[in-house]
Design a protein around this motif. Structure first.
Motif, mmCIF file in Angstrom:
data_model
loop_
_atom_site.group_PDB
_atom_site.id
_atom_site.type_symbol
_atom_site.label_atom_id
_atom_site.label_comp_id
_atom_site.label_asym_id
_atom_site.label_seq_id
_atom_site.Cartn_x
_atom_site.Cartn_y
_atom_site.Cartn_z
ATOM 1 N N ARG A 20 3.430 -2.324 7.348
ATOM 2 C CA ARG A 20 2.117 -1.712 7.163
ATOM 3 C C ARG A 20 2.350 -0.381 6.489
ATOM 4 O O ARG A 20 3.435 0.190 6.626
ATOM 5 C CB ARG A 20 1.430 -1.453 8.511
ATOM 6 C CG ARG A 20 0.876 -2.687 9.160
ATOM 7 C CD ARG A 20 0.390 -2.335 10.557
ATOM 8 N NE ARG A 20 -0.117 -3.495 11.241
ATOM 9 C CZ ARG A 20 -1.401 -3.820 11.300
ATOM 10 N NH1 ARG A 20 -2.325 -3.061 10.733
ATOM 11 N NH2 ARG A 20 -1.794 -4.890 11.943
ATOM 12 N N ASN A 25 -5.422 4.735 7.000
ATOM 13 C CA ASN A 25 -6.454 4.179 6.111
ATOM 14 C C ASN A 25 -7.311 5.244 5.437
ATOM 15 O O ASN A 25 -7.660 5.127 4.269
ATOM 16 C CB ASN A 25 -7.368 3.241 6.908
ATOM 17 C CG ASN A 25 -6.666 1.957 7.274
ATOM 18 O OD1 ASN A 25 -5.717 1.553 6.605
ATOM 19 N ND2 ASN A 25 -7.100 1.309 8.346
ATOM 20 N N SER A 28 -5.929 6.282 2.278
ATOM 21 C CA SER A 28 -5.789 5.337 1.166
ATOM 22 C C SER A 28 -6.981 5.534 0.253
ATOM 23 O O SER A 28 -8.078 5.056 0.528
ATOM 24 C CB SER A 28 -5.747 3.896 1.685
ATOM 25 O OG SER A 28 -4.494 3.662 2.257
ATOM 26 N N TYR A 35 -11.139 3.906 1.493
ATOM 27 C CA TYR A 35 -11.262 2.961 2.593
ATOM 28 C C TYR A 35 -12.601 3.185 3.302
ATOM 29 O O TYR A 35 -12.938 4.319 3.655
ATOM 30 C CB TYR A 35 -10.104 3.166 3.577
ATOM 31 C CG TYR A 35 -10.228 2.326 4.817
ATOM 32 C CD1 TYR A 35 -9.747 1.020 4.838
ATOM 33 C CD2 TYR A 35 -10.828 2.822 5.965
ATOM 34 C CE1 TYR A 35 -9.867 0.229 5.968
ATOM 35 C CE2 TYR A 35 -10.962 2.048 7.104
ATOM 36 C CZ TYR A 35 -10.474 0.755 7.102
ATOM 37 O OH TYR A 35 -10.597 -0.019 8.231
ATOM 38 N N GLY A 37 -13.639 0.792 5.839
ATOM 39 C CA GLY A 37 -13.670 -0.173 6.937
ATOM 40 C C GLY A 37 -13.856 0.495 8.287
ATOM 41 O O GLY A 37 -14.074 1.711 8.387
ATOM 42 N N MET A 44 -2.814 -0.047 6.803
ATOM 43 C CA MET A 44 -3.032 -1.327 6.113
ATOM 44 C C MET A 44 -1.805 -2.236 6.143
ATOM 45 O O MET A 44 -0.679 -1.757 5.986
ATOM 46 C CB MET A 44 -3.373 -1.080 4.640
ATOM 47 C CG MET A 44 -4.745 -0.538 4.415
ATOM 48 S SD MET A 44 -5.075 -0.462 2.626
ATOM 49 C CE MET A 44 -6.584 0.500 2.667
ATOM 50 N N THR A 45 -2.070 -3.530 6.273
ATOM 51 C CA THR A 45 -1.014 -4.535 6.083
ATOM 52 C C THR A 45 -0.808 -4.694 4.568
ATOM 53 O O THR A 45 -1.624 -4.213 3.771
ATOM 54 C CB THR A 45 -1.447 -5.900 6.646
ATOM 55 O OG1 THR A 45 -2.609 -6.326 5.912
ATOM 56 C CG2 THR A 45 -1.787 -5.822 8.131
ATOM 57 N N GLY A 47 -1.206 -7.332 2.796
ATOM 58 C CA GLY A 47 -2.335 -8.084 2.233
ATOM 59 C C GLY A 47 -3.503 -7.144 1.964
ATOM 60 O O GLY A 47 -4.172 -7.243 0.923
ATOM 61 N N GLU A 48 -3.740 -6.230 2.900
ATOM 62 C CA GLU A 48 -4.865 -5.294 2.729
ATOM 63 C C GLU A 48 -4.618 -4.311 1.578
ATOM 64 O O GLU A 48 -5.538 -3.971 0.836
ATOM 65 C CB GLU A 48 -5.113 -4.539 4.049
ATOM 66 C CG GLU A 48 -5.720 -5.444 5.109
ATOM 67 C CD GLU A 48 -5.653 -4.857 6.532
ATOM 68 O OE1 GLU A 48 -6.406 -5.336 7.383
ATOM 69 O OE2 GLU A 48 -4.829 -3.949 6.783
ATOM 70 N N GLU A 51 -5.245 -6.153 -1.651
ATOM 71 C CA GLU A 51 -6.693 -6.282 -1.897
ATOM 72 C C GLU A 51 -7.281 -4.964 -2.370
ATOM 73 O O GLU A 51 -8.114 -4.919 -3.268
ATOM 74 C CB GLU A 51 -7.413 -6.656 -0.584
ATOM 75 C CG GLU A 51 -7.550 -8.128 -0.367
ATOM 76 C CD GLU A 51 -8.111 -8.410 1.019
ATOM 77 O OE1 GLU A 51 -8.967 -7.630 1.504
ATOM 78 O OE2 GLU A 51 -7.652 -9.384 1.624
ATOM 79 N N PHE A 52 -6.842 -3.873 -1.747
ATOM 80 C CA PHE A 52 -7.371 -2.546 -2.083
ATOM 81 C C PHE A 52 -7.073 -2.226 -3.556
ATOM 82 O O PHE A 52 -7.940 -1.774 -4.307
ATOM 83 C CB PHE A 52 -6.714 -1.516 -1.152
ATOM 84 C CG PHE A 52 -7.195 -0.107 -1.329
ATOM 85 C CD1 PHE A 52 -8.451 0.271 -0.877
ATOM 86 C CD2 PHE A 52 -6.392 0.839 -1.940
ATOM 87 C CE1 PHE A 52 -8.895 1.579 -1.035
ATOM 88 C CE2 PHE A 52 -6.827 2.145 -2.108
ATOM 89 C CZ PHE A 52 -8.084 2.516 -1.655
ATOM 90 N N ARG A 55 -9.045 -4.370 -5.879
ATOM 91 C CA ARG A 55 -10.429 -3.899 -5.959
ATOM 92 C C ARG A 55 -10.507 -2.703 -6.914
ATOM 93 O O ARG A 55 -11.413 -2.567 -7.721
ATOM 94 C CB ARG A 55 -10.930 -3.512 -4.557
ATOM 95 C CG ARG A 55 -12.409 -3.369 -4.461
ATOM 96 C CD ARG A 55 -13.006 -3.792 -3.110
ATOM 97 N NE ARG A 55 -12.096 -3.777 -1.993
ATOM 98 C CZ ARG A 55 -11.997 -2.783 -1.102
ATOM 99 N NH1 ARG A 55 -12.756 -1.713 -1.193
ATOM 100 N NH2 ARG A 55 -11.138 -2.864 -0.111
#
Ligand SMILES: Cc1cc2nc3c(=O)[nH]c(=O)nc-3n(C[C@H](O)[C@H](O)[C@H](O)COP(=O)(O)OP(=O)(O)OC[C@H]3O[C@@H](n4cnc5c(N)ncnc54)[C@H](O)[C@@H]3O)c2cc1C
Length: 382
Positions: A20, A25, A28, A35, A37, A44-45, A47-48, A51-52, A55
């Motif tokens: 992570r 977050n 980020s 972020y 969320g 964040m992992t 994967g996250e 995605e970030f 995006r």
């Protein structure tokens, strides 16, 4: 924008499964994207993160040409000639944003390790189950080393951790994330031209931090209490034996002293800025405990150590840059991102313009200033 792989390639391909971010977050952020969320204090992992960044590529309409490897960059009269896996590009300026961590840095004595011992770098490591059973020697106690040592020890494999110079940090201090303190007190924003020993600052190892939901501190005391055996810096291999330096006490007290100084800086800032009532009381942490009899050598042929994980840092790869701007240590020669060749620029390197330069949230300020310079260069050159 030329990218040899996909958007967020390094986060997709070059990280281990459980990783992570060690930055929270709320930190980020990229220009125009932050972020939003439900867990601003989480981490964040991979994967996250992917995605970030995907995006960001979409909202910024970044003109990315993926799957395009830059094979060479050469100087021409008017600028640079870029040879890619999809053809030639002539351009007046080039920004090198190819990353600071393209290759694991492994000491040359790794070649003398007996062939019976498996050797891995963080690029090849995915999770403990991919390693055979038996002891693991993790080399390097910065962010990568402490995280992998903890994960491997938890998997039931006895871990020996070879510790050199390191940066000790608590995950939280006075009730806030330590990286909140770094940001609020202005440490992250310190400009490169105000740092006394810039070469050293650029080579500083990453802090001993891990991003976990429990926000736990992962320093050497925490690892020792899990059962990880601490040994000194790995100096050489002789007759199949790993030889470790005996200076653990000094290495520990230096890291403890630097941590105390950093906490003093935070306390002084909190007092001066009237923040004392907003945060918890000052804290001081137990010194790093020196093992009573740290081993000075391990017989690598005995079967005790089945695998070695080299967490000895990373280095950039400029093999494709045919411009003489790389020094003997393999680093770009640049002044705050303006590389030593007109029209050539760099971003994303350690302490490029500030202490935060090589972090995701550090790029925005640097990019603005480097692109200002680039714009002036283009204007002057007509
Ligand atoms: C293990 C690890 C953990 C980290 N954790 C954090 C963290 O928690 N928080 C944080 O803010 N930062 C962290 N970082 C730092 C992180 O690397 C940077 O924040 C961020 O990735 C820098 O982005 P970049 O685009 O400059 O470099 P990179 O992410 O390395 O991207 C460079 C890109 O250039 C491409 N490329 C390279 N050479 C070529 C070529 N010849 N042709 C075409 N494309 C090429 C690569 O494929 C890659 O996609 C970590 C780094 C590592 C190694």
């Amino acid at each position: 924008m030329l990218e040899r792989g996909e958007v967020a390639n390094s986060w997709r391909r070059e990280r281990w499964d459980s990783l992570r971010l060690l930055t929270p977050n709320w930190q980020s952020r990229l220009p125009g994207l932050r972020y939003e969320g439900p867990d601003p204090d989480g981490y964040m992992t991979m994967g996250e993160v992917t995605e970030f960044i995907e995006r960001f590529a979409a909202v910024s309409h970044a003109p990315v040409r993926t799957g395009t490897n830059v094979e060479s960059v050469r100087r021409t009269d008017g600028g640079y000639q870029v040879t890619t896996s999809h053809g030639e590009i002539g351009c007046r300026a080039v920004v090198v944003a190819s990353g600071a961590c393209n290759q694991p840095a492994v000491p040359s004595f790794a070649a003398a390790v007996p062939g019976s011992v498996e050797q891995l770098t963080p690029f090849g490591y995915r999770d403990p189950a991919k390693l055979g059973e038996g002891g693991v020697l993790v080399v390097g106690a910065s962010a990568t080393g402490v995280q992998l040592a903890a994960e491997l020890q938890r998997s039931g494999r006895p871990v020996t951790l070879s510790v050199g110079e390191h940066v000790r940090m608590p995950r939280t201090y006075r009730g806030r994330d330590v990286l909140w303190w770094m940001a609020a007190s202005g440490v992250w924003d310190q400009p490169y031209d105000e740092i006394d020993d810039l070469t050293r600052a650029r080579r500083l190892p990453s802090p001993q931090l891990v991003g976990t939901p429990e926000r736990r501190t992962l320093d050497l005391n925490a690892l020792a209490s899990m059962g990880v055996e601490l040994v000194g810096r790995w100096a050489a291999v002789r007759d199949g034996r790993a030889l470790f330096s005996g200076g653990l006490r000094n290495v520990f007290s230096l890291a403890d002293l630097k941590q105390r100084r950093l906490l003093d800086t935070f306390d002084e800032w909190a007092r001066a800025d009237g923040q004392d009532a907003e945060v918890g009381p000052p804290e001081r942490f137990a010194p790093t405990a020196v093992p009573p009899a740290a081993r000075l050598q391990v017989d690598l042929a005995s079967g005790e150590i089945r695998a070695i994980v080299w967490a000895t840092g990373f280095r950039p790869d400029y093999g494709w840059l045919d411009v003489p701007v790389v020094d003997a240590k393999g680093q770009l020669r640049h002044e705050g991102g303006a590389v030593d060749s007109p029209g050539l620029y760099a971003l994303g390197l350690p302490v490029l313009r500030r202490r935060k330069s090589s972090f995701i949230f550090g790029i925005e300020d640097d990019a603005r200033e480097v692109i200002d310079h680039l714009t002036r260069h283009l204007a002057v050159r007509g």
